[in-house]
Design a protein around this motif. Structure first.
Motif, PDB file in Angstrom:
ATOM      1  N   PRO A  43       0.843  -1.196   0.000  1.00 41.53           N
ATOM      2  CA  PRO A  43       0.000   0.000   0.000  1.00 41.53           C
ATOM      3  C   PRO A  43       0.883   1.253   0.000  1.00 41.53           C
ATOM      4  CG  PRO A  43      -0.758  -1.573   1.647  1.00 41.53           C
ATOM      5  CD  PRO A  43       0.556  -2.082   1.144  1.00 41.53           C
ATOM      6  N   ASP A  44       0.521   2.189  -0.838  1.00 46.42           N
ATOM      7  CA  ASP A  44       1.279   3.437  -0.966  1.00 46.42           C
ATOM      8  C   ASP A  44       0.291   4.511  -1.409  1.00 46.42           C
ATOM      9  OD1 ASP A  44       3.022   5.518  -1.496  1.00 46.42           O
ATOM     10  OD2 ASP A  44       4.007   4.534  -3.195  1.00 46.42           O
ATOM     11  N   HIS A  45      -0.486   5.007  -0.452  1.00 44.83           N
ATOM     12  CA  HIS A  45      -1.515   5.986  -0.767  1.00 44.83           C
ATOM     13  C   HIS A  45      -0.893   7.239  -1.363  1.00 44.83           C
ATOM     14  CE1 HIS A  45      -3.447   3.712   2.713  1.00 44.83           C
ATOM     15  NE2 HIS A  45      -3.852   3.179   1.582  1.00 44.83           N
ATOM     16  N   GLY A  46      -1.306   7.574  -2.566  1.00 48.00           N
ATOM     17  CA  GLY A  46      -0.755   8.729  -3.252  1.00 48.00           C
ATOM     18  C   GLY A  46       0.391   8.378  -4.188  1.00 48.00           C
ATOM     19  N   LYS A  47       0.828   7.113  -4.170  1.00 46.88           N
ATOM     20  CA  LYS A  47       1.928   6.658  -5.025  1.00 46.88           C
ATOM     21  C   LYS A  47       3.183   7.510  -4.846  1.00 46.88           C
ATOM     22  CE  LYS A  47      -1.519   5.394  -8.389  1.00 46.88           C
ATOM     23  NZ  LYS A  47      -2.123   5.910  -9.589  1.00 46.88           N
ATOM     24  N   PHE A  48       3.553   7.769  -3.589  1.00 47.41           N
ATOM     25  CA  PHE A  48       4.725   8.593  -3.287  1.00 47.41           C
ATOM     26  C   PHE A  48       6.022   7.798  -3.230  1.00 47.41           C
ATOM     27  CE2 PHE A  48       1.244  10.934  -1.052  1.00 47.41           C
ATOM     28  CZ  PHE A  48       1.195  12.001  -1.929  1.00 47.41           C
ATOM     29  N   VAL A  49       5.936   6.487  -3.137  1.00 44.05           N
ATOM     30  CA  VAL A  49       7.104   5.619  -2.962  1.00 44.05           C
ATOM     31  C   VAL A  49       7.987   6.207  -1.852  1.00 44.05           C
ATOM     32  CG1 VAL A  49       8.967   4.354  -4.116  1.00 44.05           C
ATOM     33  CG2 VAL A  49       6.960   5.078  -5.437  1.00 44.05           C
ATOM     34  N   PRO A  50       7.491   6.183  -0.610  1.00 39.35           N
ATOM     35  CA  PRO A  50       8.203   6.841   0.490  1.00 39.35           C
ATOM     36  C   PRO A  50       9.261   5.956   1.148  1.00 39.35           C
ATOM     37  CG  PRO A  50       6.121   6.011   1.286  1.00 39.35           C
ATOM     38  CD  PRO A  50       6.179   5.681  -0.186  1.00 39.35           C
ATOM     39  N   LYS A 109      -1.922  14.813   1.813  1.00 38.23           N
ATOM     40  CA  LYS A 109      -2.798  13.679   1.512  1.00 38.23           C
ATOM     41  C   LYS A 109      -2.288  12.380   2.109  1.00 38.23           C
ATOM     42  CE  LYS A 109      -4.723  15.474  -2.768  1.00 38.23           C
ATOM     43  NZ  LYS A 109      -4.927  15.221  -4.182  1.00 38.23           N
ATOM     44  N   SER A 110      -1.021  12.332   2.464  1.00 40.21           N
ATOM     45  CA  SER A 110      -0.432  11.113   3.020  1.00 40.21           C
ATOM     46  C   SER A 110       0.503  11.500   4.164  1.00 40.21           C
ATOM     47  CB  SER A 110       0.348  10.357   1.937  1.00 40.21           C
ATOM     48  OG  SER A 110       0.897   9.172   2.472  1.00 40.21           O
ATOM     49  N   PRO A 111      -0.023  11.555   5.403  1.00 45.58           N
ATOM     50  CA  PRO A 111       0.832  11.932   6.525  1.00 45.58           C
ATOM     51  C   PRO A 111       1.991  10.952   6.689  1.00 45.58           C
ATOM     52  CG  PRO A 111      -1.285  11.103   7.302  1.00 45.58           C
ATOM     53  CD  PRO A 111      -1.375  11.185   5.821  1.00 45.58           C
ATOM     54  N   GLU A 112       3.039  11.403   7.367  1.00 46.17           N
ATOM     55  CA  GLU A 112       4.238  10.578   7.496  1.00 46.17           C
ATOM     56  C   GLU A 112       3.951   9.217   8.123  1.00 46.17           C
ATOM     57  OE1 GLU A 112       8.577  10.724   9.574  1.00 46.17           O
ATOM     58  OE2 GLU A 112       7.983  12.510   8.459  1.00 46.17           O
ATOM     59  N   ILE A 113       2.990   9.132   9.026  1.00 46.02           N
ATOM     60  CA  ILE A 113       2.690   7.832   9.637  1.00 46.02           C
ATOM     61  C   ILE A 113       2.230   6.832   8.574  1.00 46.02           C
ATOM     62  CG2 ILE A 113       0.325   8.497  10.290  1.00 46.02           C
ATOM     63  CD1 ILE A 113       2.603   6.117  12.265  1.00 46.02           C
TER      64      ILE A 113
END
Length: 192
Positions: A43-50, A109-113
């Motif tokens: 899962p990677d909400h926003g497709k940020f590849v964090p 849109k995708s907090p660090e947590i």
């Protein structure tokens, strides 16, 4: 979807195998590519590849251990030779260690947590992938995953931090299962 009994049974019996029980051979380049492909399917909400991955394998395991020992000695001058040897062997005997870094991307849109949880899922998926290919794995995080100097030496960039190290290899022993939580102790139902 139909029931996948093999997957269900695997998930009910999954067990980490400590780094001390992992040996050569490790994954071939093709197997490693498959492990990495499965590992990053999370899962990677926003497709940020964090997250980013750092591979530690071959002779680099020894070199990384030497550098960890030097950092540990600098921070703890009373560290004796036995302690130094422990630090030198942090990535042994497992033939492969994959360091997983949280590489957060600031976005409302995708907090660090959420991004942290995505990186944690990479660690767990790498473990599942290793087992699926006939290897064993252990997801750990030790002092060097929290120490800024060690993180930098291992490849972390500004703002990044390790969420885990997944050690992968061929198991040398069958590890007995450990006690699992009693579901009545950890599960409750919300009622209005």
């Amino acid at each position: 979807m139909p029931i996948n009994a093999a997957l269900r049974d695997y998930l009910k019996t999954r067990r980490s195998v400590g780094i001390g029980f992992l040996k050569d051979p490790g994954p071939t380049p093709e197997e490693l590519q498959e492990i990495l492909t499965i590992g990053t399917r999370v899962p990677d909400h926003g497709k940020f590849v964090p997250w980013r991955l750092i591979l530690i394998e071959g002779d680099d395991r020894l070199r990384a251990g030497e550098k960890l020992a030097a950092i540990a000695k600098r921070k703890r001058p009373d560290l004796d030779e036995a302690g130094m040897e422990i630090e030198r062997r942090q990535f042994l005997p497992a033939p492969l260690t994959i360091g997983v870094l949280l590489s957060p991307k600031p976005n409302p849109k995708s907090p660090e947590i959420e991004q942290l949880l995505s990186a944690g899922n990479v660690c767990f998926n790498l473990s599942h992938a290793a087992f699926a290919l006939g290897f064993a794995a252990s997801w750990t995080n030790r002092w060097y995953g929290f120490d800024v100097d060690a993180q930098t030496m291992l490849g972390a960039r500004g703002g990044e931090r390790f969420v885990g190290f997944v050690h992968i290899g061929t198991p040398t022993a069958v590890i007995e299962d450990r006690d699992r939580p009693n579901l009545d102790d950890v599960v409750s139902r919300w009622r209005s």
